[in-house]
Design a protein around this motif. Structure first.
Motif, PDB file in Angstrom:
ATOM      1  N   ASP A 454      33.574  54.643  -1.426  1.00  0.00           N
ATOM      2  CA  ASP A 454      34.573  53.874  -0.681  1.00  0.00           C
ATOM      3  C   ASP A 454      33.951  53.006   0.410  1.00  0.00           C
ATOM      4  O   ASP A 454      34.654  52.312   1.141  1.00  0.00           O
ATOM      5  N   LYS A 455      32.621  53.064   0.512  1.00  0.00           N
ATOM      6  CA  LYS A 455      31.896  52.211   1.454  1.00  0.00           C
ATOM      7  C   LYS A 455      30.454  52.122   0.988  1.00  0.00           C
ATOM      8  O   LYS A 455      29.999  52.935   0.176  1.00  0.00           O
ATOM      9  N   PRO A 456      29.692  51.141   1.480  1.00  0.00           N
ATOM     10  CA  PRO A 456      28.280  51.044   1.086  1.00  0.00           C
ATOM     11  C   PRO A 456      27.517  52.305   1.496  1.00  0.00           C
ATOM     12  O   PRO A 456      27.809  52.935   2.516  1.00  0.00           O
ATOM     13  N   VAL A 457      26.527  52.678   0.680  1.00  0.00           N
ATOM     14  CA  VAL A 457      25.720  53.861   0.956  1.00  0.00           C
ATOM     15  C   VAL A 457      24.299  53.605   0.474  1.00  0.00           C
ATOM     16  O   VAL A 457      24.098  52.928  -0.537  1.00  0.00           O
ATOM     17  N   ILE A 575      21.869  72.877 -27.914  1.00  0.00           N
ATOM     18  CA  ILE A 575      21.871  73.122 -26.468  1.00  0.00           C
ATOM     19  C   ILE A 575      23.298  73.283 -25.972  1.00  0.00           C
ATOM     20  O   ILE A 575      24.190  72.514 -26.347  1.00  0.00           O
ATOM     21  N   LYS A 576      23.498  74.266 -25.133  1.00  0.00           N
ATOM     22  CA  LYS A 576      24.719  74.387 -24.344  1.00  0.00           C
ATOM     23  C   LYS A 576      24.351  74.050 -22.903  1.00  0.00           C
ATOM     24  O   LYS A 576      23.583  74.776 -22.267  1.00  0.00           O
ATOM     25  N   TRP A 577      24.840  72.936 -22.415  1.00  0.00           N
ATOM     26  CA  TRP A 577      24.623  72.541 -21.027  1.00  0.00           C
ATOM     27  C   TRP A 577      25.801  73.069 -20.200  1.00  0.00           C
ATOM     28  O   TRP A 577      26.956  72.760 -20.497  1.00  0.00           O
ATOM     29  N   TYR A 578      25.520  73.814 -19.152  1.00  0.00           N
ATOM     30  CA  TYR A 578      26.594  74.444 -18.383  1.00  0.00           C
ATOM     31  C   TYR A 578      26.999  73.579 -17.193  1.00  0.00           C
ATOM     32  O   TYR A 578      26.177  72.848 -16.611  1.00  0.00           O
ATOM     33  N   ASN A 579      28.279  73.701 -16.841  1.00  0.00           N
ATOM     34  CA  ASN A 579      28.841  72.796 -15.838  1.00  0.00           C
ATOM     35  C   ASN A 579      28.494  73.168 -14.403  1.00  0.00           C
ATOM     36  O   ASN A 579      28.958  72.498 -13.472  1.00  0.00           O
ATOM     37  N   ASP A 580      27.702  74.219 -14.197  1.00  0.00           N
ATOM     38  CA  ASP A 580      27.177  74.448 -12.849  1.00  0.00           C
ATOM     39  C   ASP A 580      25.799  73.815 -12.670  1.00  0.00           C
ATOM     40  O   ASP A 580      25.131  74.032 -11.654  1.00  0.00           O
ATOM     41  N   SER A 581      25.384  73.020 -13.658  1.00  0.00           N
ATOM     42  CA  SER A 581      24.200  72.167 -13.489  1.00  0.00           C
ATOM     43  C   SER A 581      24.521  71.089 -12.458  1.00  0.00           C
ATOM     44  O   SER A 581      25.658  70.597 -12.384  1.00  0.00           O
ATOM     45  N   PHE A 582      23.535  70.693 -11.684  1.00  0.00           N
ATOM     46  CA  PHE A 582      23.805  69.674 -10.670  1.00  0.00           C
ATOM     47  C   PHE A 582      22.563  68.833 -10.407  1.00  0.00           C
ATOM     48  O   PHE A 582      21.436  69.223 -10.742  1.00  0.00           O
ATOM     49  N   ILE A 583      22.792  67.668  -9.817  1.00  0.00           N
ATOM     50  CA  ILE A 583      21.708  66.854  -9.284  1.00  0.00           C
ATOM     51  C   ILE A 583      21.918  66.699  -7.784  1.00  0.00           C
ATOM     52  O   ILE A 583      23.048  66.798  -7.287  1.00  0.00           O
ATOM     53  N   SER A 584      20.829  66.491  -7.075  1.00  0.00           N
ATOM     54  CA  SER A 584      20.869  66.265  -5.627  1.00  0.00           C
ATOM     55  C   SER A 584      20.342  64.868  -5.347  1.00  0.00           C
ATOM     56  O   SER A 584      19.223  64.527  -5.750  1.00  0.00           O
ATOM     57  N   VAL A 585      21.159  64.068  -4.669  1.00  0.00           N
ATOM     58  CA  VAL A 585      20.818  62.672  -4.400  1.00  0.00           C
ATOM     59  C   VAL A 585      20.753  62.469  -2.895  1.00  0.00           C
ATOM     60  O   VAL A 585      21.769  62.625  -2.194  1.00  0.00           O
ATOM     61  N   PRO A 586      19.566  62.127  -2.346  1.00  0.00           N
ATOM     62  CA  PRO A 586      19.452  61.916  -0.897  1.00  0.00           C
ATOM     63  C   PRO A 586      20.040  60.569  -0.485  1.00  0.00           C
ATOM     64  O   PRO A 586      19.717  59.533  -1.069  1.00  0.00           O
ATOM     65  N   VAL A 587      20.926  60.584   0.516  1.00  0.00           N
ATOM     66  CA  VAL A 587      21.613  59.351   0.916  1.00  0.00           C
ATOM     67  C   VAL A 587      21.673  59.224   2.436  1.00  0.00           C
ATOM     68  O   VAL A 587      21.579  60.202   3.175  1.00  0.00           O
ATOM     69  N   ARG A 588      21.831  57.975   2.858  1.00  0.00           N
ATOM     70  CA  ARG A 588      22.150  57.680   4.257  1.00  0.00           C
ATOM     71  C   ARG A 588      23.516  57.016   4.275  1.00  0.00           C
ATOM     72  O   ARG A 588      23.713  55.968   3.656  1.00  0.00           O
ATOM     73  N   GLN A 589      24.447  57.638   4.992  1.00  0.00           N
ATOM     74  CA  GLN A 589      25.815  57.117   5.037  1.00  0.00           C
ATOM     75  C   GLN A 589      26.127  56.520   6.393  1.00  0.00           C
ATOM     76  O   GLN A 589      25.474  56.852   7.386  1.00  0.00           O
TER      77      GLN A 589
END
Length: 589
Positions: A454-457, A575-589
């Motif tokens: 909803d805003k630049p990041v 493969i069964k990919w499970y939905n508690d898999s996640f990625i971490s993206v470093p951001v400055r807001q």
């Protein structure tokens, strides 16, 4: 798409760790002009060819260059390289032009050295002995610096491992790490540098004719893939033995063979000299360059280590960028002069001059899309928060939802890959060429998209993650690609990860997966990026299995992957990919 990727990987990624400019001056210059240039060099510079003997009896060829008229001892700038080139006078003379004594030294066996050419293995000790020899010469004032890119970046770190007191600083650009980046990336052997060994070992200089023959390498890798042969037989397809590849294949772990060639873990603790690292967001060897930085600061937290990084590829980082990179129009402020900054740095460290203006803090990075440089005390300080986004099973159109909320109920997404089908390929979207794409290949992989911002990041740093999966085999090679979906629908390629699941926890020790059990597969060694996303942009993650002609095919048997062949792929990878898999993206807001 495959044709574009093929050309990209073989014209750009192929030259991943090689010199940026190769010009056959013997064809373009007349004899008279060559003679005139030589006479002009002799008039301006005192140039001396020497052979430096090592303790084990090898000979290192080197060229010493001083400005004529210089009589007092000076700081010395050393370049140590395997790229022996009798026409590379601009590089050879460069330190002397900037008021230093310059030494260009070559890997044993190169140039005038009579020894066998062996890439990497002896360079650290040999470079250290060259430094020792230089320090004892009357024209050296006891201060030595090193600089250069790719292989030349590797040799600086390899030399720094030995802590010679005369070595005062290094400036590695896009520095390579043997075994981490080439010839394998995160334990996956890649074809991009296949011809490099022949290029640097076929003769005492460089075999341009063999190396710069993309049709040869394209045919080789396509024929190997189509026939489904084991990876250790790929040189039989080419018809020329590749001893460097075969020797490397005996070390699929990042084991002592690789570790001995660079500073490793606690070796970094005693590297106390100032370091200036230069790399790019689209440098194919970036994970190597930044691995040095991470390990240096991990084992020596007070190290004086600076970083310059921007929208550069492997060659662009060594010069300061191109106005247009892979069809992307680079921010104007990103265009710098790497060489000018390098010699400002040498003046600062070796002559007591001013610190380069660019270096306002330890980490200096250009924010793509914002047309500005930012500066931070460390990579973690580039951001003020991290987005944890889950790979959910909720379908929205042609993609699944990438959510910042952990799903309350465990669920899975199923993927099946026919490893014996070599008429098709997987992981077709990861390579950033072009950087901005109008469309993606949806034939394979799972697509996860976030809600619009909803805003630049700003995204600043390296994305990482943790994948939860259950498979019917013992191993798999994973590709994770990160894109910005721009408000106009275009796809901006931000970063990617390629790696082998069995080495996810430790690249030096293989730990096979247990078929039928849920496994946790962490990943973190992706590409660093800085990009200002627009309001309305979304993040897209593509999760896939790496199966294509550009790298080993991991058939999942648990055997040495280089010995597996298409007959090992009769049973598809499920493969069964499970939905508690996640990625971490470093951001400055």
């Amino acid at each position: 798409m495959n044709r574009i990727r093929c050309m990209a990987l073989l014209c750009l990624f192929l030259t991943n760790y090689c010199r940026a400019q190769k010009v056959d001056h013997h064809k373009t210059n007349s004899i008279d002009s060559v003679t005139i240039a030589r006479q002009d060099r002799d008039r301006r510079y005192n140039i001396q060819n020497v052979l430096i003997k090592t303790k084990d009896g090898a000979s290192i060829a080197a060229i010493v260059v001083r400005l004529r008229g210089a009589t007092a001892p000076q700081p010395v700038i050393l370049q140590y390289t395997i790229y022996a080139d009798s026409t590379a006078w601009k590089s050879i003379l460069e330190p002397a032009v900037h008021g230093y004594t310059g030494v260009m030294a070559y890997t044993r066996g190169k140039g005038l050295s009579p020894d066998q050419i062996v890439p990497y293995e002896h360079d650290g000790k040999d470079a250290n002995e060259v430094i020792d020899w230089i320090s004892k010469q009357s024209w050296c004032n006891g201060k030595i610096g090193m600089y250069g890119g790719s292989y030349n970046g590797f040799t600086q770190w390899a030399a720094a491992k030995y802590h010679h007191p005369a070595l005062k600083t290094i400036v590695p650009y896009v520095a390579a790490i043997p075994g981490l980046g080439l010839p394998m990336e995160n334990n996956v052997f890649i074809n991009a540098n296949y011809g490099w060994f022949l290029y640097v070992t076929n003769n005492k200089y460089l075999d341009n004719k063999v190396y710069y023959n993309p049709q040869r390498w394209r045919n080789m890798q396509n024929n190997w893939y189509n026939r489904g042969l084991s990876y250790n037989k790929i040189d039989s397809i080419d018809g020329t033995p590749n001893p460097f590849l075969q020797r490397s294949l005996k070390h699929p772990d990042f084991d002592k063979y690789w570790q001995d060639q660079i500073p490793y873990q606690k070796d970094f603790a005693n590297i106390n000299i100032p370091v200036l690292t230069v790399t790019g967001y689209y440098d194919d060897g970036q994970i190597s360059a930044l691995h040095y930085l991470h390990e240096h600061l991990k084992y020596n937290p007070k190290a004086e280590h600076y970083l310059i990084i921007g929208p550069y590829d492997h060659f662009g980082a060594q010069r300061g960028g191109y106005p247009v990179l892979r069809d992307y129009v680079v921010d104007s402020v990103a265009l710098i002069s790497t060489r000018d900054i390098t010699f400002q740095w040498f003046d600062y460290i070796l002559k007591g001059g001013k610190k380069p203006v660019m270096l306002q803090d330890k980490v200096n990075f250009e924010v793509m899309g914002a047309n500005k440089w930012e500066h931070a005390a460390s990579i973690p300080k580039m951001v003020n928060t991290t987005l944890h986004l889950y790979l959910t099973d909720k379908k929205e159109g042609d993609h699944y939802l990438l959510s910042d909320k952990k799903p309350g109920t465990l669920a899975e997404l199923n993927q099946e890959v026919n490893l014996a089908d070599h008429q098709t390929s997987n992981n077709n979207n990861y390579y950033p060429y072009p950087i901005i794409k109008k469309e993606l290949d949806h034939s394979t992989g799972l697509f996860f998209m976030s809600q619009p911002f909803d805003k630049p990041v700003e995204i600043n740093g390296m994305f990482s993650g943790s994948l939860k999966a259950m498979i019917n085999k013992k191993d798999m090679d994973i590709g994770v690609s990160l894109y910005e979906v721009m408000p106009n629908g275009d796809f901006f390629d931000l970063s990617y990860f390629l790696g082998r699941a069995s080495y996810a926890e430790d690249m030096s020790v293989r730990k096979l997966l247990q078929p039928g059990e849920i496994e946790t597969i962490p990943f973190y060694r992706s590409r660093m990026v800085s990009r200002q996303l627009s309001k309305g942009s979304r993040l897209l993650v593509i999760l896939d299995i790496n199966k294509n002609s550009f790298a080993q095919v991991n058939y999942g048997t648990g055997k040495d992957v280089s010995t597996e062949n298409i007959s090992d792929g009769k049973i598809p990878l499920r493969i069964k990919w499970y939905n508690d898999s996640f990625i971490s993206v470093p951001v400055r807001q």
